[in-house]
Design an enzyme around this catalytic site. Structure first.
Site, PDB file in Angstrom:
ATOM      1  N   GLU A   1     -28.758 -10.865   5.165  1.00  0.00           N
ATOM      2  CA  GLU A   1     -29.067 -12.024   5.791  1.00  0.00           C
ATOM      3  C   GLU A   1     -30.577 -12.495   5.304  1.00  0.00           C
ATOM      4  O   GLU A   1     -30.843 -13.822   5.545  1.00  0.00           O
ATOM      5  CB  GLU A   1     -29.248 -11.648   7.496  1.00  0.00           C
ATOM      6  CG  GLU A   1     -29.309 -13.242   8.138  1.00  0.00           C
ATOM      7  CD  GLU A   1     -30.631 -13.438   8.393  1.00  0.00           C
ATOM      8  OE1 GLU A   1     -31.151 -14.701   8.635  1.00  0.00           O
ATOM      9  OE2 GLU A   1     -31.696 -12.362   8.341  1.00  0.00           O
ATOM     10  N   GLU A   2     -31.171 -11.437   5.090  1.00  0.00           N
ATOM     11  CA  GLU A   2     -32.716 -12.000   4.741  1.00  0.00           C
ATOM     12  C   GLU A   2     -32.660 -12.918   3.432  1.00  0.00           C
ATOM     13  O   GLU A   2     -33.662 -13.493   3.031  1.00  0.00           O
ATOM     14  CB  GLU A   2     -33.483 -10.956   4.473  1.00  0.00           C
ATOM     15  CG  GLU A   2     -33.587  -9.975   5.896  1.00  0.00           C
ATOM     16  CD  GLU A   2     -34.610 -11.121   6.893  1.00  0.00           C
ATOM     17  OE1 GLU A   2     -34.910 -12.108   6.573  1.00  0.00           O
ATOM     18  OE2 GLU A   2     -34.846 -10.516   8.115  1.00  0.00           O
TER      19      GLU A   2
END
Length: 338
Positions: free
Chosen positions: A120-121
């Site tokens: 996600e990052e």
């Protein structure tokens, strides 16, 4: 019975910087198996598995991410604060979700699940992979966990990350007239980035641009022949509008300029629950990449203002309260999904 504090500390103490999530995936999967869910590990990339855990025929999903930003640092408790990488983004949230799951299973509630994703990052590879490959036709709602101070986000800004690359001509810095400085051209372009109106929305507020990375040159005594910058725009109108603005910024450059669109997504309007506190967030999430799993909600304990920092932390009492927040959210959404 699971203890959210102990569970959060266990997860925080497992390094899972983006790209190295395997141990974290296994740890979360082990807890979910003990609770009694059917668990599948699904690689979104080599040695980077998403975790899908279900009970019954899922109509509601809890979803959060397993990766963190660097650098890793371990957990510690100070008064009502739990510190550590991922404390609020999002291992404390995950601990609350798993404790809520245990409470629901003990109460005989089924037909829900958890989707825990990698990446996600950076590029949302886990969410994109799940969206492209998972067949969950009965899911009507997905509750994404991010630090919103336990308020339901009714909207989030979109994101548009792009890279500018300028090509110049190297020369001895004693004779700069013989070269073409890529750095100076890049600085001119970045000034235009700063001066550009990135839009405004009545709910989301202004669009903003962050010049996050600048690289140029080979040495102080060489006119630089290459320069680049990475820029992240928080989108309030549309990715298409931002794309047009970026194209307008580069079209009058005097040196050759290439630009690439690295990631983009539009702003999101989100579901909320009656009688629950609401907010609006400026950060990006996996929500835009989970389009096949019903209507999205976004809520979680903790503050984004301390995420990614050297003192990342979460209030322990808020994390404990989030166990009931997720429990009652699932119950309410299951009632709506019937």
């Amino acid at each position: 019975m699971l203890d959210p504090i102990a569970l959060a500390r266990q997860f925080i103490d497992i390094p899972s910087v983006t790209g190295d999530e395997a141990r974290m995936s296994e740890a979360a999967a082990a807890v979910l198996r003990e609770i009694g869910l059917d668990v599948t590990l699904d690689p979104a990339a080599p040695d980077r598995p998403n975790v899908l855990a279900v009970t019954g025929q899922p109509r509601v999903l809890l979803c959060t991410h397993l990766d963190t930003v660097p650098p890793h640092f371990p957990s510690r408790l100070e008064d009502d604060w739990l510190f550590g990488r991922g404390a609020c983004d999002t291992k404390g949230i995950l601990a609350s979700m798993l404790c809520a799951t245990e409470a629901l299973v003990r109460a005989g509630v089924s037909d829900f699940g958890l989707l825990l994703v990698v990446g996600e990052e950076t590029d949302a590879v886990g969410a994109k992979h799940a969206n492209a490959t998972l067949d969950l036709p009965h899911v009507r709602f997905t509750v994404v966990g991010e630090p919103t101070e336990s308020k339901f986000a009714r909207a989030q800004k979109g994101g548009f990350k792009f890279t500018l690359r300028v090509r110049g001509r190297a020369a001895h810095s004693g004779y700069p007239q013989l070269g073409r400085s890529a750095s100076l051209q890049l600085l001119d372009l970045l000034q235009r980035v700063r001066e550009t109106d990135w839009g405004h929305d009545a709910v989301l507020g202004p669009g903003t641009a962050n010049i996050g990375v600048i690289r140029a040159g080979r040495a102080a005594n060489i006119v630089p022949d290459a320069a680049e910058a990475h820029v992240f725009v928080r989108v309030v109108d549309s990715a298409a509008a931002v794309r047009e603005r970026v194209a307008n910024i580069v079209q009058h450059a005097e040196l050759p300029v290439e630009w690439s669109e690295d990631t983009s997504n539009d702003p999101q309007r989100l579901e909320t629950l009656p009688d629950e506190p609401e907010t609006v967030v400026s950060f990006n999430t996996d929500v835009p990449h989970l389009t096949r799993f019903g209507k999205p909600l976004l809520v979680g304990p903790g503050s984004i203002l301390v995420a990614h920092g050297a003192d990342e932390r979460i209030v322990v009492s808020e994390m404990q309260a989030a166990v009931d927040l997720y429990r009652r959210t699932i119950v309410r959404l299951l009632e709506r999904a019937r």
